[in-house]
Design a protein around this motif. Structure first.
Motif, short mmCIF file in Angstrom:
data_model
loop_
_atom_site.label_atom_id
_atom_site.label_comp_id
_atom_site.label_asym_id
_atom_site.label_seq_id
_atom_site.Cartn_x
_atom_site.Cartn_y
_atom_site.Cartn_z
N PRO A 136 19.89 7.82 -24.90
CA PRO A 136 19.60 8.52 -26.15
C PRO A 136 20.83 8.65 -27.05
O PRO A 136 20.72 8.61 -28.28
CB PRO A 136 19.10 9.89 -25.68
N GLU A 137 22.01 8.81 -26.45
CA GLU A 137 23.24 8.88 -27.24
C GLU A 137 23.44 7.56 -27.99
O GLU A 137 23.81 7.56 -29.18
CB GLU A 137 24.43 9.14 -26.31
N ASP A 138 23.19 6.44 -27.32
CA ASP A 138 23.30 5.13 -27.95
C ASP A 138 22.23 4.91 -29.02
O ASP A 138 22.38 4.04 -29.87
CB ASP A 138 23.14 4.04 -26.89
N ASN A 139 21.16 5.69 -28.95
CA ASN A 139 20.01 5.48 -29.82
C ASN A 139 19.97 6.48 -30.96
O ASN A 139 18.92 6.70 -31.56
CB ASN A 139 18.72 5.59 -28.99
N GLY A 140 21.11 7.09 -31.28
CA GLY A 140 21.13 8.11 -32.32
C GLY A 140 22.42 8.10 -33.10
O GLY A 140 23.26 7.20 -32.98
N PRO A 141 22.63 9.14 -33.91
CA PRO A 141 23.81 9.17 -34.79
C PRO A 141 25.13 9.35 -34.04
O PRO A 141 26.19 9.14 -34.62
CB PRO A 141 23.52 10.39 -35.68
N MET A 142 25.08 9.75 -32.76
CA MET A 142 26.30 9.93 -31.98
C MET A 142 26.74 8.64 -31.28
O MET A 142 27.70 8.64 -30.51
CB MET A 142 26.11 11.03 -30.94
N ALA A 143 26.03 7.53 -31.50
CA ALA A 143 26.37 6.27 -30.85
C ALA A 143 27.79 5.85 -31.21
O ALA A 143 28.21 5.94 -32.37
CB ALA A 143 25.38 5.18 -31.24
N HIS A 144 28.53 5.39 -30.24
CA HIS A 144 29.89 4.89 -30.45
C HIS A 144 30.24 3.93 -29.33
O HIS A 144 29.64 3.97 -28.26
CB HIS A 144 30.90 6.04 -30.50
#
Length: 877
Positions: A358-366
């Motif tokens: 989910p982190e990769d799939n949202g605005p926090m992806a890095h």
């Protein structure tokens, strides 16, 4: 509210400092109301940098005096603004001295030196040392440390720092001192200091070369009985690191200190690890199996850092995964060797899918190696840690275990005592294996979770089977176009009898590891000599962190769940069946139609529940439905009410249809044997707890009676918490309150048990915002204690049905708590902001309310840069 954006730091702008620090001598004098810090920095000019500007970091410092060589400095001699002190230094070798005062008693940020209960301790990673004294607070500046601590002898009889003790004695006025020397150069983020009235317990470990090491754990006196397991775990980790990586411990003393106030799990400071109490203290009566396993893993993780992080550290904070990803891989392998490897892999991947995907799939992806940051504390993320570990795991898969060991040996030998980069680590693996990993390094630089779509075709006449692979990766913030990754795919082909067929192919396939390596956007692989149409078992052991798409029928997934030789893929096949069924029923619910789980799934669950050939732990894992984080990540728009209704309906169907199975399992798995923490017994308790939960969900009064009896007679915390959690998931409100009251009354003096009590209440079905606000007024809650905050606030946010109530009150409460914490502990506040970061993926009404909460946070007066960065990233298009 901020009037201007804080400064962004970029990887491309990295430059070495003009001066190195060869040695630092510190004197830290603790007094009531303030602490005085005297530092002496031995400086040496960096010959590769032309500038003669000495740059030192320091915040919240009350300057008493500054001196360069023999010259006392006045304000005209230096510039001090925004936490940076600069001055010119004309000498190639110089001594800089500073005397400052700091206020650790009111340092609620829990960075630098602060008060934790009745003791003082430090947290300097990532940039906390600048809150202690003026110093080039960056990881590439490595120096030896000598630390003298002075304090009241009656209040703080124990004075600790890094390295070895070299002197101690008494001072006037009832004070005393201790001097510690660390002979190994280290960056300032690894500095540690502790002062308190602490009990300790010792053990010994003899290294392979015969070094006799003292192991010592310090705790508050009331917790002295909870350190044996951590000591045993430490010895296992030391022995494992010698056997698997050839790494011996290098000091005569290894210390751990348990702190109740700590922002993270633990910190690997050289020779003096400081742990969150919840990550080190354990006893069968107060810790369940999951906590024992977590403690064992964290103790190992921090010890392994002695080499992968301390002896060889990261050049800059963009390389954070160099130490964290590598060390997470190492601690995961350790836990796999200590317990059940397949179960550990299942646990790891379930966590990765629930948090990192989910982190990769949202605005926090890095990327695993970020390009920029405002606050480095915000990048201690699942991407850096867990995905970083998966990247190291793929290197291990590609080069093989023997070359990986040779590569790690080369890495430690070549860079011992240095601060390096992920490129340096990969280069060592390339050198020993002969592989070109240039393309592979895209895993470090490209964000997002790759999608791997697979189709198949079978030709019976030629007995050939074809698999076509296509990889892609969605756009992420700042990265729209992605280049192909190197993806190792471990696979097998199952025949009708459930056994693996022999594999013959001319593709880039390693028969020894069963791994097919993909490097192009599209790859076609032809298998010859295939006598029947097989069922492919793809991505065994989750050989790459990708989202796999293959057109399995429900029957094929059930076949894999029943027959696959790979334990992970048996679990994963059933997870796909669960996911497919829940998403389909959610669609039906949204359309107002009745929901019916597919019969093949329902039958497969019964088969797994009754399959005695499977270990208890594997069965428990297979019978556990995917959580809401994974369900949300699987849809384009989150209609949470429909997902909740569908998942609850599936649970109810399985619970009621197989009530007799759940009852039989629960009763059969009972044991009166003394508590043991091992794979077999942990699995038995896990399966019994899950069976009891299903039995209670069937609404059988006998299940409630069994749970109440199990709670009352439990001789360990696992059985007790299994019983209580099952009851809390049911509808027996009177029993719930009775058991919760009993739990608190009995354990209110035990910090870790109180944290569990808070978490269980926050996660209770039907919990409301009013209930959470009441819980936050309870004497057991402390807004300044990160563990208590996480127990209540994160516990409530994970209570999906309650937190996402249609009125949005949960979002507003979270914004209020973030605003309160912003002034107390910005690091913790920033992490709570991420609970709202996926607002764009929800239905319009909820998305709007979540965005409004984020806007409220951004409007906060005196907003910290930590919180600003996370809220801004969450709202940014």
């Amino acid at each position: 509210m901020r009037t201007q954006d804080p400064k962004t730091i970029y990887l491309r702008e990295y430059q070495q400092p003009a001066f190195w620090v060869e040695h630092i001598s510190l004197t830290v004098s603790l007094f009531d109301g303030y602490t005085e810090v005297s530092s002496e920095l031995t400086l040496k000019k960096n010959s590769t940098v032309a500038s003669r500007e000495l740059v030192l970091n320091g915040i919240d410092q009350d300057i008493q005096s500054l001196q360069l060589d023999e010259k006392q400095l006045s304000s005209a001699d230096y510039h001090y603004a925004e936490g940076v002190l600069t001055l010119n230094c004309d000498s190639d070798e110089a001594i800089f001295r500073a005397v400052t005062r700091i206020d650790p008693q009111n340092n609620t940020s829990l960075e630098g030196l602060y008060q934790s209960g009745s003791m003082y301790c430090t947290q300097c990673e990532a940039e906390g040392f600048r809150k202690i004294t003026f110093y080039p607070d960056r990881p590439d500046v490595m120096a030896t440390f000598t630390t003298r601590i002075e304090a009241d002898a009656s209040k703080f009889p124990v004075l600790l720092s890094n390295g070895n003790p070299i002197d101690s004695g008494t001072l006037e006025g009832g004070r005393h001192f201790a001097v510690w020397e660390d002979p190994f150069p280290k960056p300032s983020y690894l500095f540690a200091l502790v002062a308190g009235d602490l009990s300790s317990k010792d053990d010994r470990f003899t290294t392979r070369s015969g070094r006799d090491v003292t192991l010592r754990i310090f705790v508050e006196p009331q917790n002295a009985h909870k350190v044996d397991f951590a000591l045993d775990s430490l010895k296992k980790a030391m022995q494992w690191d010698e056997a698997v990586y050839g790494r011996e411990y290098d000091l005569d003393l290894f210390m751990i200190v348990a702190s109740d106030f700590f922002n993270m799990g633990a910190m690997e400071n050289k020779g003096l690890n400081i742990f969150n109490s919840a990550a080190v203290l354990a006893s069968p009566d107060t810790s369940n199996d999951q906590r024992f396993e977590r403690i064992e893993g964290i103790v190992a993780h921090e010890y392994f850092h002695n080499w992968s992080g301390n002896r060889v550290t990261c050049r800059d904070w963009f390389q954070l995964s160099l130490k964290e990803g590598f060390t997470v891989f190492r601690d995961t392998e350790f836990s796999s060797d200590m317990h059940d490897r397949a179960v550990k892999r299942i646990e790891t991947v379930a966590g990765l899918r629930a948090v990192q995907f989910p982190e990769d799939n949202g605005p926090m992806a890095h990327p695993v190696r970020p390009d920029s940051y405002i606050e480095i504390n915000n990048f201690y993320t699942a991407t850096v840690y867990e995905k970083g570990a998966e990247v190291v795991r793929m290197i291990h898969t590609l080069v093989g275990p023997d070359d990986f060991r040779r590569g790690s040996d080369l890495y430690f030998e070549r860079f011992d005592g240095q601060a390096v980069t992920t490129d340096d680590f990969v280069a060592c693996m390339e050198q020993v294996s002969g592989l070109d990993l240039t393309q592979f390094k895209r895993w470090y630089t490209q964000a997002g979770t790759p999608r791997l779509s697979v189709t198949d075709d079978y030709d019976a006449d030629s007995q050939t089977y074809r698999l076509s692979f296509h990889q892609s990766c969605p756009a992420t913030p700042g990265q729209t176009d992605k280049l192909p990754f190197v993806i190792p795919v471990k696979l097998g082909l199952l025949g009708a009898d459930g056994n693996d067929l022999p594999i013959h192919t001319s593709a880039n396939y390693n028969a020894g590891t069963e791994v097919l390596t993909l490097a192009d956007e599209t790859t076609e692989v032809v298998f010859t000599g295939v006598s029947e149409r097989p069922v492919p078992s793809l991505l065994r052991d989750f050989s790459a962190p990708v989202k796999l798409s293959f057109g399995y029928s429900d029957e094929q997934l059930a076949f894999l769940a029943a027959n696959d030789a790979n334990g992970f893929n048996r679990w994963d096949a059933l997870q796909q069946l669960y996911l497919r069924a829940i998403l389909s029923m959610a669609t039906e619910h949204r359309a107002g139609r009745s929901m019916t789980p597919p019969s093949v799934l329902v039958e497969t669950v019964a088969n797994v529940a009754g399959d005695a050939s499977l270990s208890h732990a594997i069965r428990a894992s297979m019978l556990t439905l995917p959580g809401y984080a994974i369900l949300k990540d699987a849809v384009d728009v989150v209609y949470i009410d429909d997902l909740i209704a569908a998942r609850k309906h599936l649970v109810k169907t399985l619970a009621t249809r197989y009530r007799d199975i759940w009852r039989s399992l629960t009763e059969k798995l009972s044991s009166e044997a003394p508590y043991e923490f091992n794979a077999e017994e942990s699995g038995r308790r896990q399966l019994q707890g899950l069976s009891l939960w299903y039995w209670l969900k069937a609404g059988d009064q006998a299940a409630f009676d069994f749970a109440a009896q199990l709670y009352a007679s439990a001789t360990n915390q696992t059985d007790r918490s299994n019983a209580l959690r099952a009851v809390l998931a049911g509808d027996a409100e009177a029993l719930q309150q009775s058991l919760l009251s009993d739990f608190y009354e009995h354990w209110q003096s035990d910090t870790q048990m109180v944290e569990q009590w808070l978490t269980m209440q926050a996660g209770t079905p039907g919990m409301t915002v009013t209930g959470i606000e009441t819980l936050m007024q309870h004497p057991a809650f402390d807004i300044k204690n990160p563990n208590k905050v996480r127990s209540v606030i994160v516990g409530f946010a994970m209570n999906t049905e309650s937190f996402h109530d249609a009125r949005g009150e949960g979002y507003a409460l979270l914004a209020k708590v973030v605003q309160q914490l912003n002034a107390l502990n910005p690091q913790l506040a920033a992490r709570l902001v991420t609970l709202l970061s996926d607002w764009k993926r929800y239905d319009a009404d909820r998305g709007k309310m979540m965005a409004s909460a984020l806007e409220t946070i951004l409007a906060t007066e005196s907003l910290s840069s930590n919180v600003f960065e996370m809220a801004q990233r969450a709202l940014k298009d």
